[in-house]
Scaffold this motif. Structure first.
Motif, PDB file in Angstrom:
ATOM      1  N   CYS A 144      -1.795  46.487 -20.245  1.00 26.32           N
ATOM      2  CA  CYS A 144      -0.458  46.396 -20.880  1.00 26.32           C
ATOM      3  C   CYS A 144       0.435  47.595 -20.549  1.00 26.32           C
ATOM      4  CB  CYS A 144      -0.624  46.290 -22.389  1.00 26.32           C
ATOM      5  SG  CYS A 144      -1.310  44.732 -22.949  1.00 26.32           S
ATOM      6  N   ILE A 145      -0.168  48.684 -20.081  1.00 26.48           N
ATOM      7  CA  ILE A 145       0.626  49.902 -19.853  1.00 26.48           C
ATOM      8  C   ILE A 145       1.777  49.662 -18.875  1.00 26.48           C
ATOM      9  CG2 ILE A 145       0.522  52.206 -18.846  1.00 26.48           C
ATOM     10  CD1 ILE A 145      -2.113  52.598 -20.322  1.00 26.48           C
ATOM     11  N   PRO A 146       1.578  49.017 -17.725  1.00 23.21           N
ATOM     12  CA  PRO A 146       2.727  48.806 -16.831  1.00 23.21           C
ATOM     13  C   PRO A 146       3.825  47.947 -17.478  1.00 23.21           C
ATOM     14  CG  PRO A 146       0.671  48.383 -15.652  1.00 23.21           C
ATOM     15  CD  PRO A 146       0.325  48.593 -17.094  1.00 23.21           C
ATOM     16  N   GLN A 147       3.398  46.964 -18.263  1.00 21.35           N
ATOM     17  CA  GLN A 147       4.402  46.129 -18.939  1.00 21.35           C
ATOM     18  C   GLN A 147       5.174  46.953 -19.968  1.00 21.35           C
ATOM     19  OE1 GLN A 147       2.709  42.567 -20.580  1.00 21.35           O
ATOM     20  NE2 GLN A 147       1.616  42.049 -18.689  1.00 21.35           N
ATOM     21  N   LEU A 148       4.456  47.796 -20.706  1.00 17.98           N
ATOM     22  CA  LEU A 148       5.117  48.635 -21.707  1.00 17.98           C
ATOM     23  C   LEU A 148       6.049  49.648 -21.038  1.00 17.98           C
ATOM     24  CD1 LEU A 148       2.201  49.274 -24.224  1.00 17.98           C
ATOM     25  CD2 LEU A 148       4.239  47.881 -24.590  1.00 17.98           C
ATOM     26  N   GLN A 149       5.587  50.204 -19.924  1.00 14.09           N
ATOM     27  CA  GLN A 149       6.441  51.155 -19.205  1.00 14.09           C
ATOM     28  C   GLN A 149       7.702  50.460 -18.697  1.00 14.09           C
ATOM     29  OE1 GLN A 149       3.764  52.758 -16.296  1.00 14.09           O
ATOM     30  NE2 GLN A 149       3.194  54.494 -17.611  1.00 14.09           N
ATOM     31  N   TYR A 170      27.864  48.138 -35.507  1.00 19.57           N
ATOM     32  CA  TYR A 170      26.443  47.843 -35.323  1.00 19.57           C
ATOM     33  C   TYR A 170      25.877  48.681 -34.196  1.00 19.57           C
ATOM     34  CZ  TYR A 170      27.812  44.897 -31.370  1.00 19.57           C
ATOM     35  OH  TYR A 170      28.310  44.455 -30.197  1.00 19.57           O
ATOM     36  N   PHE A 171      24.564  48.757 -34.166  1.00 17.40           N
ATOM     37  CA  PHE A 171      23.827  49.519 -33.180  1.00 17.40           C
ATOM     38  C   PHE A 171      22.549  48.731 -32.880  1.00 17.40           C
ATOM     39  CE2 PHE A 171      22.849  53.372 -31.048  1.00 17.40           C
ATOM     40  CZ  PHE A 171      21.469  53.479 -31.089  1.00 17.40           C
ATOM     41  N   ARG A 172      22.333  48.323 -31.618  1.00 12.61           N
ATOM     42  CA  ARG A 172      21.177  47.484 -31.271  1.00 12.61           C
ATOM     43  C   ARG A 172      20.416  48.084 -30.099  1.00 12.61           C
ATOM     44  NH1 ARG A 172      24.671  42.172 -31.483  1.00 12.61           N
ATOM     45  NH2 ARG A 172      24.746  41.902 -33.714  1.00 12.61           N
ATOM     46  N   LEU A 173      19.083  47.948 -30.165  1.00 14.06           N
ATOM     47  CA  LEU A 173      18.193  48.373 -29.099  1.00 14.06           C
ATOM     48  C   LEU A 173      17.576  47.103 -28.516  1.00 14.06           C
ATOM     49  CD1 LEU A 173      16.806  50.816 -27.749  1.00 14.06           C
ATOM     50  CD2 LEU A 173      15.037  50.632 -29.483  1.00 14.06           C
ATOM     51  N   PHE A 174      17.696  46.895 -27.211  1.00 16.89           N
ATOM     52  CA  PHE A 174      17.118  45.702 -26.601  1.00 16.89           C
ATOM     53  C   PHE A 174      16.561  46.062 -25.239  1.00 16.89           C
ATOM     54  CE2 PHE A 174      21.476  45.769 -25.218  1.00 16.89           C
ATOM     55  CZ  PHE A 174      21.409  45.400 -23.896  1.00 16.89           C
ATOM     56  N   THR A 175      15.727  45.148 -24.708  1.00 13.38           N
ATOM     57  CA  THR A 175      15.125  45.357 -23.391  1.00 13.38           C
ATOM     58  C   THR A 175      15.286  44.094 -22.573  1.00 13.38           C
ATOM     59  OG1 THR A 175      13.127  45.970 -22.221  1.00 13.38           O
ATOM     60  CG2 THR A 175      12.828  44.663 -24.208  1.00 13.38           C
ATOM     61  N   ALA A 176      15.387  44.283 -21.270  1.00 14.03           N
ATOM     62  CA  ALA A 176      15.526  43.140 -20.372  1.00 14.03           C
ATOM     63  C   ALA A 176      14.149  42.631 -19.926  1.00 14.03           C
ATOM     64  CB  ALA A 176      16.365  43.525 -19.158  1.00 14.03           C
ATOM     65  N   ALA A 177      13.094  43.481 -20.059  1.00 14.06           N
ATOM     66  CA  ALA A 177      11.739  43.093 -19.628  1.00 14.06           C
ATOM     67  C   ALA A 177      10.771  43.288 -20.780  1.00 14.06           C
ATOM     68  CB  ALA A 177      11.313  43.929 -18.427  1.00 14.06           C
ATOM     69  N   PRO A 178      10.685  42.341 -21.714  1.00 11.83           N
ATOM     70  CA  PRO A 178       9.765  42.508 -22.838  1.00 11.83           C
ATOM     71  C   PRO A 178       8.298  42.381 -22.382  1.00 11.83           C
ATOM     72  CG  PRO A 178      10.816  40.368 -22.937  1.00 11.83           C
ATOM     73  CD  PRO A 178      11.420  41.102 -21.786  1.00 11.83           C
ATOM     74  N   ALA A 179       7.444  42.993 -23.125  1.00 12.22           N
ATOM     75  CA  ALA A 179       6.012  42.912 -22.821  1.00 12.22           C
ATOM     76  C   ALA A 179       5.512  41.495 -23.105  1.00 12.22           C
ATOM     77  CB  ALA A 179       5.245  43.924 -23.658  1.00 12.22           C
ATOM     78  N   SER A 180       4.391  41.135 -22.507  1.00 14.72           N
ATOM     79  CA  SER A 180       3.866  39.779 -22.676  1.00 14.72           C
ATOM     80  C   SER A 180       3.374  39.592 -24.114  1.00 14.72           C
ATOM     81  CB  SER A 180       2.719  39.521 -21.694  1.00 14.72           C
ATOM     82  OG  SER A 180       1.619  40.357 -22.006  1.00 14.72           O
ATOM     83  N   ALA A 181       3.212  38.356 -24.473  1.00 12.95           N
ATOM     84  CA  ALA A 181       2.784  38.026 -25.834  1.00 12.95           C
ATOM     85  C   ALA A 181       1.377  38.559 -26.099  1.00 12.95           C
ATOM     86  CB  ALA A 181       2.849  36.524 -26.053  1.00 12.95           C
ATOM     87  N   SER A 182       0.508  38.550 -25.117  1.00 13.40           N
ATOM     88  CA  SER A 182      -0.862  39.045 -25.315  1.00 13.40           C
ATOM     89  C   SER A 182      -0.866  40.548 -25.510  1.00 13.40           C
ATOM     90  CB  SER A 182      -1.759  38.649 -24.129  1.00 13.40           C
ATOM     91  OG  SER A 182      -1.279  39.239 -22.943  1.00 13.40           O
TER      92      SER A 182
END
Length: 190
Positions: A144-149, A170-182
């Motif tokens: 999971c480390i590469p996905q988290l990175q 408002y203030f929002r934090l988002f990511t374009a590459a979320p980690a996998s469900a597992s």
């Protein structure tokens, strides 16, 4: 020899000539006095006329000066009115700017409050340390480390500050590459 003046007939003629001479002598000084008095009256009349003309000219100049001063006063009154209106407009503008500045200050305070809920680098480092310290699922975590990175490197902030309506900020934090469900399930323990 006897002259004309000594005869009896010549005596009244001599008296008349003597009388005429006396009246002429009396009228000459009287005419001289009248001429002198007339001259004095004429000089006084001319002096009075000169003073009157001078007074009239001064009065005319004074009236022109008063009219010019009244015109200046009228223009100054108009300028004062315009300046008062401009000052009132500036006061309104100042009040508007002060109101906007206080709204922006409220928005900044609201954003500061929201920024406190964002994790800091120290908190993220603590999370990494906990993840590294887990011995049971090292292989799952290693996968999971590469996905988290990738998720951490693609983190983005989005915010909006509305100075007129601070409650809509408002203030929002988002990511374009979320980690996998597992990976997410393994990290959260679910």
């Amino acid at each position: 020899m006897v002259s004309d003046t000594q005869t009896t007939a010549a005596r009244p003629a001599a008296r008349r000539a003597l009388h005429v001479g006396r009246t002429r002598r009396r009228t000459v000084p009287l005419q001289g006095r009248l001429r002198f008095a007339t001259g004095i009256v004429l000089v006084i009349a001319l002096a009075t006329a000169a003073f009157g003309v001078e007074g009239y000219m001064r009065a005319s100049r004074s009236q022109r000066r008063v009219a010019a001063l009244q015109a200046d006063l009228a223009s100054l009154q108009q300028r004062v009115g315009a300046d008062e209106q401009a000052a009132a407009g500036e006061q309104r503008h100042t009040r508007t700017v002060v109101a906007r500045a206080s709204a922006v200050l409220n928005s900044i305070q609201h954003v500061n409050w929201q920024l406190q809920s964002v994790p800091t680098e120290a908190q993220l480092a603590g999370l990494r340390n906990r993840l590294a310290g887990l011995g049971n699922d090292v292989a799952a975590y290693a996968a999971c480390i590469p996905q988290l990175q990738a998720e951490i490197s693609s983190l983005r902030l989005s915010w909006r500050i509305d100075s007129i309506k601070p409650s809509a900020d408002y203030f929002r934090l988002f990511t374009a590459a979320p980690a996998s469900a597992s990976c997410s399930a393994g990290l959260t323990g679910r």
